[in-house]
Scaffold this motif. Structure first.
Motif, mmCIF file in Angstrom:
data_model
loop_
_atom_site.group_PDB
_atom_site.id
_atom_site.type_symbol
_atom_site.label_atom_id
_atom_site.label_comp_id
_atom_site.label_asym_id
_atom_site.label_seq_id
_atom_site.Cartn_x
_atom_site.Cartn_y
_atom_site.Cartn_z
ATOM 1 N N LEU A 262 24.079 -91.758 32.762
ATOM 2 C CA LEU A 262 22.810 -91.121 33.123
ATOM 3 C C LEU A 262 22.959 -89.606 33.155
ATOM 4 C CD1 LEU A 262 21.663 -93.430 36.048
ATOM 5 C CD2 LEU A 262 20.777 -93.428 33.712
ATOM 6 N N LYS A 263 21.847 -88.932 32.920
ATOM 7 C CA LYS A 263 21.801 -87.479 33.004
ATOM 8 C C LYS A 263 20.929 -87.058 34.189
ATOM 9 C CE LYS A 263 22.385 -86.669 28.036
ATOM 10 N NZ LYS A 263 21.789 -86.039 26.828
ATOM 11 N N PRO A 264 21.212 -85.918 34.778
ATOM 12 C CA PRO A 264 20.351 -85.420 35.852
ATOM 13 C C PRO A 264 18.927 -85.192 35.360
ATOM 14 C CG PRO A 264 22.430 -84.223 35.810
ATOM 15 C CD PRO A 264 22.386 -85.045 34.563
ATOM 16 N N LEU A 265 17.978 -85.448 36.256
ATOM 17 C CA LEU A 265 16.578 -85.182 35.937
ATOM 18 C C LEU A 265 16.268 -83.691 36.068
ATOM 19 C CD1 LEU A 265 14.393 -87.874 37.762
ATOM 20 C CD2 LEU A 265 14.781 -87.655 35.308
ATOM 21 N N ARG A 266 15.296 -83.256 35.320
ATOM 22 C CA ARG A 266 14.632 -81.991 35.584
ATOM 23 C C ARG A 266 13.246 -82.373 36.071
ATOM 24 N NH1 ARG A 266 16.131 -77.009 37.068
ATOM 25 N NH2 ARG A 266 14.379 -75.565 36.796
ATOM 26 N N LEU A 267 12.960 -82.101 37.328
ATOM 27 C CA LEU A 267 11.713 -82.578 37.918
ATOM 28 C C LEU A 267 10.498 -81.918 37.287
ATOM 29 C CD1 LEU A 267 12.682 -82.666 41.709
ATOM 30 C CD2 LEU A 267 12.664 -84.570 40.079
ATOM 31 N N ARG A 268 9.491 -82.722 37.058
ATOM 32 C CA ARG A 268 8.215 -82.212 36.588
ATOM 33 C C ARG A 268 7.409 -81.689 37.777
ATOM 34 N NH1 ARG A 268 6.047 -86.054 31.849
ATOM 35 N NH2 ARG A 268 4.095 -85.144 32.593
ATOM 36 N N PRO A 269 6.369 -80.892 37.516
ATOM 37 C CA PRO A 269 5.517 -80.420 38.602
ATOM 38 C C PRO A 269 5.015 -81.592 39.446
ATOM 39 C CG PRO A 269 4.962 -79.288 36.569
ATOM 40 C CD PRO A 269 5.948 -80.361 36.198
ATOM 41 N N LYS A 270 5.019 -81.435 40.738
ATOM 42 C CA LYS A 270 4.589 -82.415 41.744
ATOM 43 C C LYS A 270 5.682 -83.428 42.097
ATOM 44 C CE LYS A 270 1.605 -84.912 44.308
ATOM 45 N NZ LYS A 270 2.427 -86.051 44.677
ATOM 46 N N GLU A 271 6.730 -83.581 41.269
ATOM 47 C CA GLU A 271 7.686 -84.663 41.513
ATOM 48 C C GLU A 271 8.598 -84.411 42.709
ATOM 49 O OE1 GLU A 271 8.013 -87.010 37.284
ATOM 50 O OE2 GLU A 271 9.568 -85.510 37.729
ATOM 51 N N GLY A 272 8.964 -83.165 42.952
ATOM 52 C CA GLY A 272 9.757 -82.901 44.145
ATOM 53 C C GLY A 272 8.984 -83.254 45.404
ATOM 54 N N LEU A 273 7.736 -82.852 45.441
ATOM 55 C CA LEU A 273 6.866 -83.158 46.575
ATOM 56 C C LEU A 273 6.662 -84.659 46.711
ATOM 57 C CD1 LEU A 273 5.265 -81.559 48.699
ATOM 58 C CD2 LEU A 273 3.309 -81.605 47.143
#
Length: 517
Positions: A192-203
């Motif tokens: 697996l690779k680390p995600l790069r969060l899309r807008p709103k996903e961290g929240l």
């Protein structure tokens, strides 16, 4: 405890937005079933539509709370377009201030399951890729190291869930195959690779009730088994102390129609093998800890269905903010991150559980005291002859049970009444649901220690009563006594009991005895 990888997909818990149960979460938490994100094309399209709607809003309107603005009281701060992509990563970064003991393995799995269940409702504006990464953590048993302290239970479990968000992105540490390592390393080991969060996903990951809800699922299941075991132990203690079975008469309990209380009395009648028990010729009434046992245990029994409803409704809810209704093209700002229902459930459950521990503590106090145990030896010691003078049986164990019970009762102070105003008074009324859940688990831990001690007393008390008179046990109690006799040597000569207690405690938590199924 086994790894989820060892179980076939036929026993899977499928995350598809449909209702899950406490048992589903607990099975995942204990490695008994595997988590699978539904492959259904319609479900995945529904999830992805939320992320796509957020992206379109961002392109067309340029202003979305938590996407182009700061968080909480900082919602008036506009984020420059060039920095929007960095914002979710800053959210989990600055919330990396958790302290206290790390959540256990089962607790962490339960948290992952609770967050995946909520995001699978399709109201959080996240991508399928994010849900798949969460599924992968459960599938491969990559467990974020989550500090247990730092959540006030509104605006979600922000700080503890920041450790989940960071791990999805390859940051901070995890437990993988028994070793502590960096998240990126563990992800790489399973391809697996680390995600790069899309807008709103961290929240969306952090602004929810997953920690308190996952812990609540585990607490509920433990309390339900404790309720059953306390009933079984009470039946044994009635026999060991020469008590009256008629206190549990069906006609008597028909006059007070609390169903849980009636169920407890019914179970006691079955264990004592009599529908219309005869009275003890010497005593018309036993002391309250025996006579009123259904009334004490019944409070817990009656609370369990209601508390299940609260916990499972929270488990199957979308509980971040804002919610994204892609179907109707709405951004809904609210407060579903508020954990008040879990706080109530945990504050209620810990009180009912501690009262059951107190009941058993009182039963043990009667059993070891020659003034009240109707002919049993002092402290339930099985030593005879001149050696009886130097042996002390369960004397110290009764002291420890009293200590554990007192601490459990002390832990029943409701956490939900200690709301604090935080974050520049944006979060000015909070639930304390996660603290309530942690408190409840501590009360359960102490109460299970009381149960373990009472299992020793049960083995000892029935044997000693049987030496004095012929006693007829129901099949259920005879099987229980036979099992305890295999697990525990009779205490004739004083011995340290900590090893026995630890083994019994493990057996309790593994639900080793089938009770009233």
């Amino acid at each position: 405890m086994t790894s989820p990888q060892s179980h076939p997909s036929s026993s899977a818990v499928v995350f598809n937005g449909q209702r899950l149960s406490i048992e589903d979460v607990c099975a995942l938490a204990h490695g008994q079933r595997q988590a699978i994100l539904s492959p259904d094309a319609g479900f995945r399209a529904h999830i992805q539509s939320g992320a796509d709607f957020v992206a379109r809003l961002l392109a067309e309107e340029g202003v979305i709370y938590g996407v182009t603005t700061g968080y909480g009281d900082s919602c008036t701060v506009n984020v420059p377009p060039a920095l929007v992509a960095e914002l979710p990563h800053h959210l989990y970064t600055y919330h990396g201030c958790g302290m206290g003991a790390l959540l256990g393995v089962a607790e962490t799995r339960a948290v992952l399951a609770a967050r995946l269940a909520s995001l699978s409702q399709g109201m959080s504006g996240v991508s399928v890729d994010l849900l798949a990464q969460l599924e992968a953590l459960l599938k491969h048993d990559i467990l974020p190291l989550i500090p247990s302290e730092g959540s006030v239970g509104a605006s979600g479990d922000l700080t503890p869930l920041s450790y989940l968000a960071a791990v999805l992105c390859g940051e901070r540490e995890v437990l993988f195959k028994g070793a502590r390592m960096g998240a990126e390393q563990a992800l790489a080991l399973v391809g697996l690779k680390p995600l790069r969060l899309r807008p709103k996903e961290g929240l969306a990951i952090m602004n929810g009730t997953a920690v308190m809800t996952g812990l609540a699922c585990l607490a509920w299941q433990r309390a339900e088994y404790l309720c059953r075991m306390a009933t079984r132990l009470t039946a044994i203690n009635v026999i060991a102390s020469g008590g009256n079975a008629h206190h549990f008469d069906e006609a008597l309990f028909a006059a007070k129609p609390h169903p849980g209380q009636q169920l407890c009395a019914e179970r006691l009648r079955a264990d004592l093998a009599s529908d219309r028990p005869s009275r003890n010729e010497q005593r018309l009434q036993d002391r309250y800890s025996l006579r009123c046992a259904p009334h004490v245990i019944g409070v817990l029994q009656d609370a369990l269905p209601f508390l299940r409803q609260l916990i499972e409704n929270e488990l199957n809810s979308a509980n971040d903010n804002p919610l994204i209704d892609a179907r109707n093209e709405l951004v809904l700002h609210g407060g579903h991150f508020y954990g008040g229902h879990i706080a109530l459930a945990m504050d209620t459950l810990k009180t009912a559980v501690a009262n059951v521990a107190d009941l058993l503590d009182r039963q043990l106090a009667l059993l070891v005291d020659t003034r009240y145990n109707h002919g049993l030896p002092a402290n339930l010691s099985a030593a005879t002859g001149e050696r009886a003078a130097i042996n002390h049986g369960l004397k110290a164990l009764q002291i420890s049970v009293s200590a554990w019970t007192a601490e459990a009762l002390k832990g029943t102070m409701p956490a939900s009444v200690f709301s604090r105003s935080t974050e520049c008074h944006n979060q000015d009324k909070v639930s304390m649901g996660t603290i309530a859940a942690r408190d409840c688990l501590r009360v359960l831990e102490l109460s299970e220690q009381v149960l373990a001690a009472m299992l020793i007393a049960a083995r000892q008390g029935l044997t000693l009563r049987g030496r004095q008179q012929k006693i007829e046990l129901s099949p259920a109690l005879a099987q229980m006594q036979a099992d305890l006799s295999e697990r525990l040597a009779l205490i004739e000569e004083d011995r340290a009991l900590d090893g026995d207690l630890q083994r019994l405690l493990l057996a309790l938590r593994e639900r080793a005895w089938n009770l009233y199924d």
